[in-house]
Design a protein around this motif. Structure first.
Motif, PDB file in Angstrom:
ATOM      1  N   ASP A  25       0.807  -1.213   0.000  1.00 15.05           N
ATOM      2  CA  ASP A  25       0.000   0.000   0.000  1.00 15.05           C
ATOM      3  C   ASP A  25       0.845   1.270   0.000  1.00 15.05           C
ATOM      4  O   ASP A  25       0.621   2.185   0.795  1.00 15.05           O
ATOM      5  N   ARG A  35       1.192   8.194  -1.709  1.00  9.96           N
ATOM      6  CA  ARG A  35       0.461   7.666  -0.552  1.00  9.96           C
ATOM      7  C   ARG A  35       1.264   6.586   0.174  1.00  9.96           C
ATOM      8  O   ARG A  35       1.991   5.820  -0.449  1.00  9.96           O
ATOM      9  N   GLU A  37       0.503   3.701   3.485  1.00  6.99           N
ATOM     10  CA  GLU A  37      -0.425   3.118   4.452  1.00  6.99           C
ATOM     11  C   GLU A  37       0.356   2.184   5.357  1.00  6.99           C
ATOM     12  O   GLU A  37       0.908   1.183   4.903  1.00  6.99           O
ATOM     13  N   GLU A  39       0.359  -0.445   8.466  1.00 11.79           N
ATOM     14  CA  GLU A  39      -0.556  -1.394   9.092  1.00 11.79           C
ATOM     15  C   GLU A  39       0.065  -1.916  10.376  1.00 11.79           C
ATOM     16  O   GLU A  39       1.287  -2.040  10.466  1.00 11.79           O
ATOM     17  N   ASP A  49      -5.289   1.056  10.429  1.00  9.06           N
ATOM     18  CA  ASP A  49      -4.225   1.408   9.501  1.00  9.06           C
ATOM     19  C   ASP A  49      -4.032   2.920   9.548  1.00  9.06           C
ATOM     20  O   ASP A  49      -4.967   3.670   9.830  1.00  9.06           O
ATOM     21  N   SER A  51      -3.125   5.868   7.130  1.00 10.52           N
ATOM     22  CA  SER A  51      -2.998   6.220   5.712  1.00 10.52           C
ATOM     23  C   SER A  51      -2.710   7.706   5.572  1.00 10.52           C
ATOM     24  O   SER A  51      -3.327   8.534   6.256  1.00 10.52           O
ATOM     25  N   TYR A  52      -1.777   8.029   4.672  1.00 11.38           N
ATOM     26  CA  TYR A  52      -1.378   9.416   4.466  1.00 11.38           C
ATOM     27  C   TYR A  52      -1.290   9.726   2.975  1.00 11.38           C
ATOM     28  O   TYR A  52      -0.845   8.894   2.188  1.00 11.38           O
ATOM     29  N   ASP A  68      -8.728   5.347   4.396  1.00 19.14           N
ATOM     30  CA  ASP A  68      -8.201   4.018   4.108  1.00 19.14           C
ATOM     31  C   ASP A  68      -9.012   3.424   2.963  1.00 19.14           C
ATOM     32  O   ASP A  68     -10.203   3.221   3.091  1.00 19.14           O
ATOM     33  N   ASP A  69      -8.362   3.186   1.822  1.00 19.70           N
ATOM     34  CA  ASP A  69      -9.074   2.668   0.643  1.00 19.70           C
ATOM     35  C   ASP A  69      -9.214   1.186   0.750  1.00 19.70           C
ATOM     36  O   ASP A  69      -8.658   0.353   0.346  1.00 19.70           O
TER      37      ASP A  69
END
Length: 69
Positions: A25, A35, A37, A39, A49, A51-52, A68-69
């Motif tokens: 990710d 991006r 992510e 975990e 998670d 996510s940025y 978070d996708d």
């Protein structure tokens, strides 16, 4: 992290916080938005998670939490 002359961002390297890891990710770039992510390392952990989304502007990199996708 590099902010390139054309305004794109590129992740040069990254390191997770203790207790987290990165897997597939990561969108390294170059791109208008890159991006990461992170975990939880413990699959049973209740932690979410992290996510940025990272962009560049005239003053440098900008990091913001991303959904978070």
């Amino acid at each position: 992290m590099e902010c390139r002359p054309d305004g794109t961002a590129y992740l040069v390297s990254w390191s997770p916080a203790d207790g987290y890891h990165f897997d597939e990710d990561v969108v390294r770039g170059p791109g208008r938005v890159v991006r990461l992510e992170a975990e939880p390392s413990d699959d049973t952990a209740a932690d979410d998670d992290l996510s940025y989304a990272i962009t560049c502007d005239a003053t440098g990199p900008r990091v913001r939490p991303a959904p978070d996708d």
